[in-house]
Scaffold this motif. Structure first.
Motif, mmCIF file in Angstrom:
data_model
loop_
_atom_site.group_PDB
_atom_site.id
_atom_site.type_symbol
_atom_site.label_atom_id
_atom_site.label_comp_id
_atom_site.label_asym_id
_atom_site.label_seq_id
_atom_site.Cartn_x
_atom_site.Cartn_y
_atom_site.Cartn_z
ATOM 1 N N ILE A 45 0.836 -1.210 0.000
ATOM 2 C CA ILE A 45 0.000 0.000 0.000
ATOM 3 C C ILE A 45 0.866 1.255 0.000
ATOM 4 O O ILE A 45 0.565 2.234 -0.690
ATOM 5 C CB ILE A 45 -0.953 -0.030 1.209
ATOM 6 N N ASN A 46 1.967 1.235 0.741
ATOM 7 C CA ASN A 46 2.885 2.380 0.749
ATOM 8 C C ASN A 46 3.500 2.603 -0.627
ATOM 9 O O ASN A 46 3.676 3.747 -1.064
ATOM 10 C CB ASN A 46 3.987 2.163 1.784
ATOM 11 N N LEU A 47 3.846 1.498 -1.301
ATOM 12 C CA LEU A 47 4.436 1.619 -2.630
ATOM 13 C C LEU A 47 3.488 2.300 -3.603
ATOM 14 O O LEU A 47 3.893 3.102 -4.443
ATOM 15 C CB LEU A 47 4.806 0.234 -3.168
ATOM 16 N N MET A 48 2.189 1.963 -3.477
ATOM 17 C CA MET A 48 1.209 2.490 -4.414
ATOM 18 C C MET A 48 0.765 3.912 -4.079
ATOM 19 O O MET A 48 0.066 4.547 -4.867
ATOM 20 C CB MET A 48 -0.019 1.575 -4.439
ATOM 21 N N SER A 49 1.151 4.409 -2.903
ATOM 22 C CA SER A 49 0.693 5.739 -2.503
ATOM 23 C C SER A 49 1.839 6.706 -2.218
ATOM 24 O O SER A 49 1.611 7.817 -1.752
ATOM 25 C CB SER A 49 -0.194 5.628 -1.252
ATOM 26 N N SER A 50 3.065 6.279 -2.510
ATOM 27 C CA SER A 50 4.223 7.127 -2.246
ATOM 28 C C SER A 50 4.863 7.573 -3.561
ATOM 29 O O SER A 50 5.243 6.738 -4.381
ATOM 30 C CB SER A 50 5.247 6.363 -1.402
ATOM 31 N N LYS A 51 4.982 8.869 -3.746
ATOM 32 C CA LYS A 51 5.630 9.379 -4.955
ATOM 33 C C LYS A 51 7.077 8.905 -5.046
ATOM 34 O O LYS A 51 7.547 8.498 -6.105
ATOM 35 C CB LYS A 51 5.593 10.912 -4.958
ATOM 36 N N THR A 52 7.760 8.943 -3.920
ATOM 37 C CA THR A 52 9.171 8.534 -3.901
ATOM 38 C C THR A 52 9.314 7.076 -4.302
ATOM 39 O O THR A 52 10.190 6.713 -5.094
ATOM 40 C CB THR A 52 9.783 8.745 -2.507
ATOM 41 N N ALA A 53 8.441 6.219 -3.750
ATOM 42 C CA ALA A 53 8.497 4.796 -4.067
ATOM 43 C C ALA A 53 8.159 4.548 -5.534
ATOM 44 O O ALA A 53 8.800 3.734 -6.203
ATOM 45 C CB ALA A 53 7.548 4.018 -3.161
ATOM 46 N N LEU A 54 7.155 5.253 -6.037
ATOM 47 C CA LEU A 54 6.767 5.082 -7.446
ATOM 48 C C LEU A 54 7.894 5.500 -8.382
ATOM 49 O O LEU A 54 8.153 4.847 -9.400
ATOM 50 C CB LEU A 54 5.505 5.893 -7.748
ATOM 51 N N GLU A 55 8.569 6.581 -8.028
ATOM 52 C CA GLU A 55 9.696 7.028 -8.840
ATOM 53 C C GLU A 55 10.813 5.993 -8.827
ATOM 54 O O GLU A 55 11.460 5.739 -9.845
ATOM 55 C CB GLU A 55 10.211 8.374 -8.329
ATOM 56 N N ALA A 56 11.042 5.372 -7.660
ATOM 57 C CA ALA A 56 12.081 4.346 -7.551
ATOM 58 C C ALA A 56 11.748 3.117 -8.373
ATOM 59 O O ALA A 56 12.631 2.345 -8.733
ATOM 60 C CB ALA A 56 12.270 3.960 -6.084
ATOM 61 N N MET A 57 10.461 2.929 -8.685
ATOM 62 C CA MET A 57 10.044 1.783 -9.488
ATOM 63 C C MET A 57 9.881 2.136 -10.961
ATOM 64 O O MET A 57 9.369 1.340 -11.744
ATOM 65 C CB MET A 57 8.728 1.216 -8.946
ATOM 66 N N GLY A 58 10.296 3.329 -11.344
ATOM 67 C CA GLY A 58 10.262 3.682 -12.758
ATOM 68 C C GLY A 58 9.022 4.427 -13.198
ATOM 69 O O GLY A 58 8.766 4.550 -14.391
ATOM 70 N N VAL A 59 8.234 4.940 -12.258
ATOM 71 C CA VAL A 59 7.045 5.707 -12.602
ATOM 72 C C VAL A 59 7.408 7.189 -12.612
ATOM 73 O O VAL A 59 7.833 7.730 -11.599
ATOM 74 C CB VAL A 59 5.906 5.472 -11.596
ATOM 75 N N GLU A 60 7.268 7.831 -13.766
ATOM 76 C CA GLU A 60 7.535 9.269 -13.867
ATOM 77 C C GLU A 60 6.267 10.013 -13.434
ATOM 78 O O GLU A 60 5.487 10.482 -14.258
ATOM 79 C CB GLU A 60 7.926 9.628 -15.296
ATOM 80 N N PHE A 61 6.089 10.078 -12.122
ATOM 81 C CA PHE A 61 4.858 10.656 -11.596
ATOM 82 C C PHE A 61 4.913 12.173 -11.683
ATOM 83 O O PHE A 61 5.900 12.794 -11.298
ATOM 84 C CB PHE A 61 4.635 10.226 -10.150
#
Length: 787
Positions: free
Chosen positions: A452-468
């Motif tokens: 849930i943290n991964l899906m709601s954290s900008k920092t985590a999403l960026e670390a997974m390759g999501v250009e949020f």
């Protein structure tokens, strides 16, 4: 008969253990059976939907003007192809319902055969499909959850002349693009609307394109290729996918449609399997403790002619009958759980699922449970062979009792606490099961928090390759040079910006495979890259591991990338990670794509705002300013994005339900585990308790000691679980998220995510131990005389 007599007596004497094992098996069986059945149901539903809709093995979306008679002839005359069908489509470039917006394209089409209309309860299809009136649409079911819309709601589409509103008359089953997790949608409008829009838009087409044809291609009967390889080979023959806006194979549709359910079910399956491991730990502990506490009884039974085999048979019947009762009740309870899961996943897949339990898989699962349990009981009862009537007279302590080398001192000031810890350290083996159980439970509680943290954290999403981005400005492609720098200067002058992304997307083919291409203005910003480096030169590209596995290529290999009739050779410079197109994506620079598409220009610029600055403008405020500045032109558009809507309301709700389920099951398993272990400890320490009472210890003080002892167990188990989570949670979560191209998962646990479940589990262990130790009241000092 003698075994049945002993079994009856055992069940009467140890009914709490029987009930506990049965209860745990109810939970494990009900959810595992429901999960196995649900998986089969939505896959069966998708298969039937393809058959009834007569959908092709591949759908290719091509600009109608480029679908020449020559190209049609090539496709139709290919030895790979059985037949081809064509459906005219009007492209629209974004949709919204209420406050929810989706930027993906949709294709408006006339209603056709093979499309089924859902009844209002979504559990059956309408016997006949009412004709659409002007301004009405039939929307694919996946759009219901994607836009949170219902029958009667209005959907607004962005078109080449502005916007167009349609009222939803019903939801239909369209398997090719109908799932929530597929970006494109095929939407059906009235014949009158279609003809009117086409005639009105046709003179306005340049520089926009709206007139497309959806080409459904069916494999020849003797073509043994998978849909993916079929399209790849057909594309190499005809270049159909190269000139297309995009193509989707049946293989890809099935993957995208079942992607989210598969991820959620895979993660929950791992949790349920570990719950069964906890059951095995408790059974193992219970059998061992029973042999230890009833050592004399078993010695007497052996003196009466009971062999080890017969005593093992007694344990088999005692524990497997409890499991069997739990399995029967759990199977019945799995029916409503399966129904709930199936209905939830129907909104995601967009197709009518099968119903009921998968008998074959359920029986296989039950067989595995009973077999593993039987083997465990057999192994744990092997010590029965060493019991002899002579040794039993002395209680057999020399065979089974081991004192601890760790004897912590007892403090007069902290008597209850130090005594509880001393009791734990002097009999560690008695509590090792509880430590393991608490470690497993906290591990999964933290793991679901991590997801849930991964899906709601900008920092985590960026670390997974999501250009949020918080806000993105869309520019007409041939006007990119005119507006791109101007928009960048405007936004950066108004507020603090953390990151700027100039990107775009389109479909290109790589070695004949139609793939999602991510085009970037600054390739050095691509991350994370696990092998090699970013594609900084105009003859380089990076790919995901999924593409590397599919096309059997790697860093340093040469590939052919094509756009329409143009193609060129590129070198794979690295392997990177992204969730774009569920991981089937490659990336290259703007300069690189110009080798095959000279007029191409990146037309989107996104801004990630700096939330740490309290004076910064919000994304909505910026959106209003930009819209006001460019109100007189349709060459610039702007949209904001909310981190909370990244994975959608439906998915967020499911994730929260999964968290609630894991927390609730953890509490239940903690209750049962503590009660079972506490009861066994009470029997083993009955004499000690009598001594404590004789020395003046009150019942409440002794119960408090029990609670502190299990609190110590929970603290140790929680510490081990937290360590295990830090080390392995990312790998466990990766089992599911690897399906969407995320092979490297960052550990994104914060203090609250760790503290809340840890404290919850510790409190549960303490309270349950205190409550379970109520039998201390029944111990009298005079029992010492008997001893």
């Amino acid at each position: 008969m003698e075994i049945l007599t002993l079994l009856k007596a055992n069940l009467k004497k140890k009914k709490s253990t029987f009930i506990s094992v049965a209860l745990l098996m109810i939970i494990v069986t009900s959810f595992m059976t429901a999960i196995l059945s649900t998986t089969d149901n939505y896959r069966i539903g998708l298969e039937k939907a393809y058959e009834t809709a007569e959908s092709g093995d591949a759908v290719i979306i091509i600009v109608s003007e480029q679908l020449t008679d020559e190209l049609k002839e090539k496709i139709e005359n290919s030895s790979l192809v059985k037949k081809v069908s064509y459906h005219n489509a009007l492209a629209v470039y974004g949709s919204s319902c209420g406050k929810i917006h989706d930027g993906n394209s949709s294709f408006l089409q006339k209603m056709r055969s093979g499309i089924y209309l859902y009844n209002s309860d979504l559990k059956s299809f309408a016997s006949d499909i009412p004709k659409l009136e002007k301004g009405e649409i039939y929307a694919p079911l996946g759009l219901k959850s994607k836009l949170s819309c219902n029958i009667g709601d209005t959907i607004t589409y962005t078109t080449i002349e502005g916007t167009a509103d349609f009222v939803i008359k019903g939801f239909v089953q369209e398997p090719s693009c109908g799932a929530q997790t597929i970006g494109w949608k095929q939407v059906f409008i009235s014949d009158e609307d279609f003809d009117e829009l086409y005639n009105r838009w046709k003179p306005m087409e340049d520089p926009y394109i709206f007139d497309y044809t959806a080409v459904s291609v069916y494999k020849a009967d003797d073509c043994g290729l998978t849909p993916g390889k079929f399209l790849r080979k057909l594309n190499l023959e005809t270049k159909a996918a190269d000139i297309a806006l995009g193509a989707l194979t049946r293989e890809q549709t099935e993957r995208f449609s079942t992607l989210l359910p598969d991820i959620l079910i895979k993660l929950f399956t791992v949790f349920v399997i570990f719950l069964f491991v906890i059951v095995l730990i408790l059974v193992s502990h219970s059998v061992s403790t029973e042999i230890e506490s009833d050592y004399v009884t078993f010695g007497i039974l052996k003196s009466q002619g009971f062999s080890r085999e017969k005593l093992t048979e007694l344990f088999f019947m005692q524990y497997l009958s409890a499991e069997l009762l739990g399995i029967i009740i759990g199977t019945v309870l799995s029916l409503p759980i399966e129904s709930m899961l199936t209905e939830s996943f129907q909104l995601i897949t967009g197709t009518m699922p099968g119903r009921g339990l998968s008998v074959g898989k359920s029986l296989a699962f039950i067989g595995i449970i009973l077999l593993v349990s039987a083997v465990l009981v057999f192994i744990k009862t092997l010590p029965l062979g060493k019991i002899s009537p002579v040794k039993a007279i002395g209680g057999g302590k020399e065979d089974i009792y081991f004192d601890s080398r760790i004897k912590l001192p007892i403090s007069k000031r902290l008597l209850s606490a130090s005594l509880a810890i001393r009791q734990f350290t002097s009999a560690k083996r008695r509590y090792i099961s509880a430590v393991l159980i608490s470690a497993i439970l906290i591990f999964f509680m933290l793991s679901v928090n991590l997801v849930i943290n991964l899906m709601s954290s900008k920092t985590a999403l960026e670390a997974m390759g999501v250009e949020f981005t918080d806000i993105t400005v869309y520019i007409q492609r041939d006007k990119s040079e005119k507006y791109m720098d101007e928009v960048n200067d405007l936004v950066t002058s108004l507020t603090e910006v953390k990151e700027v992304y100039r990107t775009d997307n389109l479909y290109l083919s790589m070695n004949g495979e139609n793939l999602f291409a991510h085009i970037v203005k600054e390739p050095e910003k691509l991350s994370p890259i696990f092998k090699g480096r970013a594609p900084i030169y105009d003859n380089e590209a990076v790919i995901t591991q999924m593409i590397a596995d599919t096309l059997e290529i790697g860093v340093g290999d040469e590939v052919t990338i094509a756009y329409k009739e143009n193609e060129d050779t590129y070198i794979i410079s690295g392997i990177f990670q992204t969730v774009n197109d569920s991981g089937m994506c490659f990336a290259m620079s703007e300069e690189a794509i110009k080798k095959i598409h000279p007029k191409y220009a990146v037309a989107n610029i996104g801004f990630l705002l700096d939330d740490s600055d309290p004076d910064s403008l919000t994304a909505e405020e910026l959106k209003d300013i930009i819209k006001e500045k460019y109100r007189d032109t349709d060459e610039v558009g702007v949209e904001t994005f909310d981190i909370n809507s990244f994975i959608g309301a439906e998915v967020s709700e499911m994730m929260e339900l999964m968290r609630a389920a894991i927390y609730i099951f953890s509490v239940i398993f903690a209750l049962v585990a503590v009660r079972m272990i506490c009861t066994k400890a009470f029997l083993q320490e009955r004499t000690d308790i009598g001594i404590y009472k004789a020395e003046g210890f009150t019942v409440n003080r002794l119960r408090l000691s029990f609670g502190i002892r299990f609190l110590t167990v929970a603290v140790i188990g929680t510490a081990l679980g937290v360590i295990a989570s830090v080390l392995f949670s990312s790998n466990v979560i990766g089992l599911g998220l690897s399906m969407i191209g995320l092979s490297q998962i960052p550990t994104a646990l914060d203090l609250v995510s760790v503290t809340v479940p840890s404290v919850l589990l510790m409190i549960c262990f303490f309270v349950f131990a205190y409550l379970s130790s109520g039998k201390i009241k029944k111990v009298e000092v005079r029992e010492l005389i008997t001893e």
